[in-house]
Design an enzyme around this catalytic site. Sequence first.
Site, mmCIF file in Angstrom:
data_model
loop_
_atom_site.group_PDB
_atom_site.id
_atom_site.type_symbol
_atom_site.label_atom_id
_atom_site.label_comp_id
_atom_site.label_asym_id
_atom_site.label_seq_id
_atom_site.Cartn_x
_atom_site.Cartn_y
_atom_site.Cartn_z
ATOM 1 C CG ASP A 17 -4.173 -2.255 2.249
ATOM 2 O OD1 ASP A 17 -5.370 -2.580 2.192
ATOM 3 O OD2 ASP A 17 -3.421 -2.550 3.202
ATOM 4 C CG HIS A 25 -0.246 -3.193 -1.380
ATOM 5 N ND1 HIS A 25 0.075 -4.472 -0.960
ATOM 6 C CD2 HIS A 25 -0.284 -2.421 -0.260
ATOM 7 C CE1 HIS A 25 0.235 -4.462 0.361
ATOM 8 N NE2 HIS A 25 0.021 -3.235 0.807
#
Length: 272
Positions: free
Chosen positions: A64, A209
Site C-alpha cells: 500500500d 507498505h
Amino acid sequence: MHLVISLRGFGRKVLAVVAILAVIVGIHLLTDGAVRVVSTLIASRLVPIYKVDRPDKVLSISFDAMWGTEYTDEILDILDRYQVKTTFFLGGNWVQQFPDYVVKIRERGHEIGNHSYSHPHMASLSRSQMRKEIELNHENIKRLINEDPILFRPPFGEYNNALVETCFELGYYPIQWSIDSLDWKDVSADYIVNRVMANAGPGEIVLLHNNGTNTAKAVAQFIPMLQKQGYRIVPISELIYKEDYYIEGHSGIQKSTKPPDQLRQQEGGSAS
C-alpha cells in the site's frame, strides 16, 4: 411428546430448504456475462477476498502506498533481483504527488491497484461518495499508465455490503489481506520476516507498505526463503479467480466452483 418430535423434524426440513434457497439467491451476481459468486451464507454479509483457496504453492505480496517514496526504489530493485512481480495499491494523494513513481512501478512489471482517492473510512460514506472515491483515483491512475485498475483495497481494511457491491458494479475485485506484516508499526525486519514465514501458505495475501522503515530489508530476506520452499509469488490478479467462484462469508476465502481436476490443469498458468 410425539407432536414435539414431529415439529422438530419439520423444522429441520424447513431450515434446510431455507438454507438452500438462500445459497441459490445469494451467490449469483452477473458481471460481464459471467457469474460471480459472492457469498455462501444466508445472509447478507458480503466480504472482500482475504485469501484464495489454491491447490498450488502460489501467493501474493502487496504494497500500500499512501506516503513517501524513500524506500520504493530499493523495494523495486529487490523485486527485480528475485524476478518477482507484485501489486501496489496506490492512494490518490500519492498518485498525484508521485506520478513518475506510478509510471515507474508499472514499467517495472508490477500491478497497480486502487486504494481510494482520499483514504477515507469507506464504510461511513454514501454509495455515491464511495463511487466518487474509486472513480477519481481510477481516472488518475489510468491517465498515467493507460490501463484500468481492477483491484480495490479499502483504506484501513474497512468495508460494508455497500462498498463490496459498489466495487463489483465498477468492475473491481475488492481485496483485503490474510497476513498483516505490521510493517506500518515500524517493527524490525526480523519481526516482519518471522510473521510472514510463520503464516505463509498457498493463496495467502501479504500486506506491506512501500515506505515502511524496515520493509525493504524484510522483503529481501523472506522472498528467497519463500522461493526456496517452492512458492511462486504473483500479482494478486493472477492469484484470484475471475469467474466461477464464491467467497466464504465467514472467512473471506475465495474458492473456485470448478471441479478440482479441471482447476489443477488450469493452474499451470494463472488463475482466471
